[in-house]
Design a protein around this motif. Sequence first.
Motif, PDB file in Angstrom:
ATOM      1  N   ASP A 246       0.597  -1.104   0.117  1.00  0.00           N
ATOM      2  CA  ASP A 246      -0.075   0.025  -0.002  1.00  0.00           C
ATOM      3  C   ASP A 246       0.961   0.997  -0.099  1.00  0.00           C
ATOM      4  OD1 ASP A 246      -1.857   1.839   0.185  1.00  0.00           O
ATOM      5  OD2 ASP A 246      -2.302   1.367   2.430  1.00  0.00           O
ATOM      6  N   ALA A 247       1.261   1.711  -1.346  1.00  0.00           N
ATOM      7  CA  ALA A 247       2.006   2.801  -1.331  1.00  0.00           C
ATOM      8  C   ALA A 247       1.652   3.797  -2.334  1.00  0.00           C
ATOM      9  CB  ALA A 247       3.556   2.330  -1.790  1.00  0.00           C
ATOM     10  N   PRO A 248       0.455   4.584  -2.153  1.00  0.00           N
ATOM     11  CA  PRO A 248       0.158   5.556  -2.905  1.00  0.00           C
ATOM     12  C   PRO A 248       1.056   6.570  -3.837  1.00  0.00           C
ATOM     13  CG  PRO A 248      -1.093   5.778  -0.913  1.00  0.00           C
ATOM     14  CD  PRO A 248       0.105   4.542  -0.713  1.00  0.00           C
ATOM     15  N   PHE A 249       1.787   7.083  -2.724  1.00  0.00           N
ATOM     16  CA  PHE A 249       2.792   7.985  -3.271  1.00  0.00           C
ATOM     17  C   PHE A 249       3.445   7.860  -4.163  1.00  0.00           C
ATOM     18  CE2 PHE A 249       6.284  11.047  -2.925  1.00  0.00           C
ATOM     19  CZ  PHE A 249       5.517  12.083  -3.405  1.00  0.00           C
ATOM     20  N   LEU A 250       4.293   6.910  -3.878  1.00  0.00           N
ATOM     21  CA  LEU A 250       5.456   6.069  -4.677  1.00  0.00           C
ATOM     22  C   LEU A 250       4.756   5.744  -5.900  1.00  0.00           C
ATOM     23  CD1 LEU A 250       7.434   4.134  -2.005  1.00  0.00           C
ATOM     24  CD2 LEU A 250       7.959   6.342  -3.269  1.00  0.00           C
ATOM     25  N   ASN A 251       3.537   5.171  -6.064  1.00  0.00           N
ATOM     26  CA  ASN A 251       2.945   4.688  -7.373  1.00  0.00           C
ATOM     27  C   ASN A 251       2.490   5.948  -8.055  1.00  0.00           C
ATOM     28  OD1 ASN A 251       2.763   1.945  -6.552  1.00  0.00           O
ATOM     29  ND2 ASN A 251       0.889   1.961  -5.576  1.00  0.00           N
ATOM     30  N   LYS A 389       4.892   0.473   3.556  1.00  0.00           N
ATOM     31  CA  LYS A 389       3.901   1.218   3.324  1.00  0.00           C
ATOM     32  C   LYS A 389       4.288   2.552   4.387  1.00  0.00           C
ATOM     33  CE  LYS A 389      -0.707   1.948   5.610  1.00  0.00           C
ATOM     34  NZ  LYS A 389      -1.837   1.477   6.087  1.00  0.00           N
ATOM     35  N   GLU A 390       5.032   2.375   5.467  1.00  0.00           N
ATOM     36  CA  GLU A 390       5.544   3.605   6.373  1.00  0.00           C
ATOM     37  C   GLU A 390       6.596   4.186   5.383  1.00  0.00           C
ATOM     38  OE1 GLU A 390       8.900   3.060   9.440  1.00  0.00           O
ATOM     39  OE2 GLU A 390       7.164   2.966  10.555  1.00  0.00           O
ATOM     40  N   SER A 391       7.667   3.563   4.477  1.00  0.00           N
ATOM     41  CA  SER A 391       8.616   4.342   3.629  1.00  0.00           C
ATOM     42  C   SER A 391       7.748   5.180   2.959  1.00  0.00           C
ATOM     43  CB  SER A 391       9.216   3.375   2.965  1.00  0.00           C
ATOM     44  OG  SER A 391      10.203   2.663   3.697  1.00  0.00           O
ATOM     45  N   ASP A 392       6.694   4.616   2.068  1.00  0.00           N
ATOM     46  CA  ASP A 392       5.918   5.479   1.213  1.00  0.00           C
ATOM     47  C   ASP A 392       5.277   6.976   2.014  1.00  0.00           C
ATOM     48  OD1 ASP A 392       3.923   5.656  -1.243  1.00  0.00           O
ATOM     49  OD2 ASP A 392       2.639   6.153   0.366  1.00  0.00           O
ATOM     50  N   ARG A 393       4.836   6.779   3.143  1.00  0.00           N
ATOM     51  CA  ARG A 393       4.537   7.981   3.725  1.00  0.00           C
ATOM     52  C   ARG A 393       5.570   8.935   4.137  1.00  0.00           C
ATOM     53  NH1 ARG A 393       1.106   4.732   2.292  1.00  0.00           N
ATOM     54  NH2 ARG A 393      -0.790   4.362   3.436  1.00  0.00           N
ATOM     55  N   LEU A 394       6.664   8.268   4.597  1.00  0.00           N
ATOM     56  CA  LEU A 394       7.854   9.125   4.874  1.00  0.00           C
ATOM     57  C   LEU A 394       8.443   9.895   3.615  1.00  0.00           C
ATOM     58  CD1 LEU A 394       9.663   6.811   7.337  1.00  0.00           C
ATOM     59  CD2 LEU A 394       8.553   9.283   8.133  1.00  0.00           C
ATOM     60  N   ILE A 395       8.605   9.138   2.692  1.00  0.00           N
ATOM     61  CA  ILE A 395       9.022   9.715   1.391  1.00  0.00           C
ATOM     62  C   ILE A 395       8.144  10.998   0.849  1.00  0.00           C
ATOM     63  CG2 ILE A 395       9.514   9.331  -1.179  1.00  0.00           C
ATOM     64  CD1 ILE A 395      10.542   6.521  -0.154  1.00  0.00           C
ATOM     65  N   GLN A 396       6.898  10.684   1.031  1.00  0.00           N
ATOM     66  CA  GLN A 396       5.735  11.678   0.656  1.00  0.00           C
ATOM     67  C   GLN A 396       5.861  12.904   1.333  1.00  0.00           C
ATOM     68  OE1 GLN A 396       1.619  10.682   1.050  1.00  0.00           O
ATOM     69  NE2 GLN A 396       0.796  12.601   0.198  1.00  0.00           N
ATOM     70  N   ASP A 397       6.252  12.744   2.583  1.00  0.00           N
ATOM     71  CA  ASP A 397       6.401  13.786   3.586  1.00  0.00           C
ATOM     72  C   ASP A 397       7.593  14.659   3.309  1.00  0.00           C
ATOM     73  OD1 ASP A 397       5.981  15.271   6.318  1.00  0.00           O
ATOM     74  OD2 ASP A 397       7.848  14.596   6.319  1.00  0.00           O
ATOM     75  N   PHE A 398       8.656  13.955   2.807  1.00  0.00           N
ATOM     76  CA  PHE A 398      10.023  14.670   2.424  1.00  0.00           C
ATOM     77  C   PHE A 398       9.785  15.253   1.336  1.00  0.00           C
ATOM     78  CE2 PHE A 398      14.335  14.685   0.856  1.00  0.00           C
ATOM     79  CZ  PHE A 398      15.188  15.171   1.646  1.00  0.00           C
ATOM     80  N   TYR A 399       9.060  14.740   0.159  1.00  0.00           N
ATOM     81  CA  TYR A 399       8.817  15.235  -1.130  1.00  0.00           C
ATOM     82  C   TYR A 399       8.136  16.646  -0.980  1.00  0.00           C
ATOM     83  CZ  TYR A 399       7.435  15.468  -6.040  1.00  0.00           C
ATOM     84  OH  TYR A 399       7.529  15.580  -7.391  1.00  0.00           O
ATOM     85  N   GLU A 400       7.160  16.664   0.071  1.00  0.00           N
ATOM     86  CA  GLU A 400       6.127  17.523   0.117  1.00  0.00           C
ATOM     87  C   GLU A 400       6.912  18.703   0.889  1.00  0.00           C
ATOM     88  OE1 GLU A 400       2.857  16.182   2.083  1.00  0.00           O
ATOM     89  OE2 GLU A 400       1.888  15.454   0.024  1.00  0.00           O
ATOM     90  N   TRP A 401       7.785  18.362   1.893  1.00  0.00           N
ATOM     91  CA  TRP A 401       8.812  19.402   2.438  1.00  0.00           C
ATOM     92  C   TRP A 401       9.683  20.278   1.479  1.00  0.00           C
ATOM     93  CZ3 TRP A 401      13.971  19.318   2.866  1.00  0.00           C
ATOM     94  CH2 TRP A 401      14.601  20.132   3.528  1.00  0.00           C
ATOM     95  N   MET A 402      10.268  19.367   0.575  1.00  0.00           N
ATOM     96  CA  MET A 402      11.046  19.824  -0.358  1.00  0.00           C
ATOM     97  C   MET A 402      10.314  21.049  -1.138  1.00  0.00           C
ATOM     98  SD  MET A 402      13.927  17.082  -1.879  1.00  0.00           S
ATOM     99  CE  MET A 402      12.643  15.775  -2.457  1.00  0.00           C
ATOM    100  N   ASP A 403       9.165  20.520  -1.411  1.00  0.00           N
ATOM    101  CA  ASP A 403       8.153  21.366  -2.450  1.00  0.00           C
ATOM    102  C   ASP A 403       8.037  22.815  -1.666  1.00  0.00           C
ATOM    103  OD1 ASP A 403       6.721  22.455  -4.438  1.00  0.00           O
ATOM    104  OD2 ASP A 403       5.058  21.174  -3.802  1.00  0.00           O
ATOM    105  N   ARG A 404       7.824  22.758  -0.315  1.00  0.00           N
ATOM    106  CA  ARG A 404       7.564  23.921   0.609  1.00  0.00           C
ATOM    107  C   ARG A 404       8.600  24.735   0.694  1.00  0.00           C
ATOM    108  NH1 ARG A 404       4.786  19.963   3.643  1.00  0.00           N
ATOM    109  NH2 ARG A 404       6.523  20.192   5.325  1.00  0.00           N
TER     110      ARG A 404
END
Length: 497
Positions: A246-251, A389-404
């Motif tokens: 279950d990795a929606p962001f990586l998908n 799944k946890e990795s997916d959430r953490l990478i999404q958080d990091f990606y959104e942080w880079m965007d901000r």
Amino acid sequence: MKSASLFEIVAARCWNVLNEGKTFTPVFVLSVFLIANGFTVDPLQFGQALLVTLPLFVVHYIFDFPLHLRWFLVVPLAAFVALSSHWNNGLLVWALGLYAFFTVFFWGTLYYHLRIGTTWWNFTRIWKLFLKNTDSTSGNVFEQLPKVFLLLLVFDWVYGALGGGVAVQSPAGGFAGWIESFGTLYAGFVAVVTLYSWLVHRLFFTWKPKEYEDSTSNAQVAEAKAKRVVVIVIDGCRKERFEEADAPFLNHLRRTGVYYHQMETVYPARTVVCFSSMFTGTYPREHGIQSNMVWKLGVRVESIFDKLKQQGKKGVLFGCAHLIDAFGDYVESFTAVEKNDIVDHKIMARAKEIMRRENPDLMVIQMIAVDQTGHSRGVMYPEYLEKIKESDRLIQDFYEWMDREGILEDTVVVVMADHGQGNGIGGHGHLDEGERFVPFLINGPCIQQGMEVKEHRSIVSLAPTIAYLLGVPFPDYSRGPVLVEAIGTVHSEGVTA
């Protein structure tokens, strides 16, 4: 999050002596012999026995017996017993008991509990996982035990014949008498075992990945295509489990970027070996890192970090203590002595601090919780999917942080694994099922969208692709082709296509 201390760096190197199969075998054999004999051996005879058996130790150090080749190890063991009529039940029981204690209780339970917080009851599962394990570590039961049994019996036979035991009658004349009585027979046995081992590897070791023979030549470095490259390595992520998770962001990154279905790791598939190939663009025979046990520190060819430094740019590898052995000062380390449920959270939080402070052109982040879960709890259990799944959430958080933070603009993001993990304890090294191909996706403003590449590629293409994107020369021994099919027209202002 703490950096790896000097103690942890040294301890990690010491642990590799016991973890890597090649070094474990002689250490364990000699330790078992001493323990079984109550540490009351005669030093001179012990040294003489070691001298005589050393060639056999060397043969077993040189030759791994990967995957199904390990069954060939039964033949030399049976041949020695038949020729010498020597057997020692007590010694072999000691070996089996100490091996079970080391793997199941010391390593599989105590070590993982103290280092990453695995349950004290882990032994109830991990013993079954060790029996399925096929990697190049000391936990490869059906490779290690035949080697250990043979070397122990030979050592015990020699030591006893020299007068140190009761199993074999000592010939007159001590060491010289042993040479006269048994030297020719033993030398012939060692020669046959050496030839046998060489032939087995020559005839049946057929699955080592095919290497690129030529230097990187499918692209010419020009102006930079991106301002920055961020590589996030989910250590030990098995490809099919990655695709099931279950990795929606990586998908999402897969759908809006390029995903490689046959991105192959290198042999042996050990973490330090793979990272060395990923960031030099070449193979172990050239960069010199052959296992996690590094005898001579530092890769012996140029890395992408060297090339960036030469061009006035900066690369940072944020990873565990093991990687210092390959890349030295380019590594900003973290401690791997941390509860597995929080270690990746702390890694990604610290990665943000490093990005702010260093503003690197290349940022590499190693996430370790998936790998550690596979090793301690197995890859075919729900815990492994939960960690992805946890990795997916953490990478999404990091990606959104880079965007901000405005860091994401003109940045290419790569998410990949260094190697997969096999069945059993999630081992890796011999390229068993689940180890060879790794998840690999690339996304960014200059990257094609919605592309899936099904042709074979190798992780040695990572370094030259980074060089191509950042407009710096390829590392001097780079062999991997640039992943040019993934790089399209740049849409961001200020970056050259």
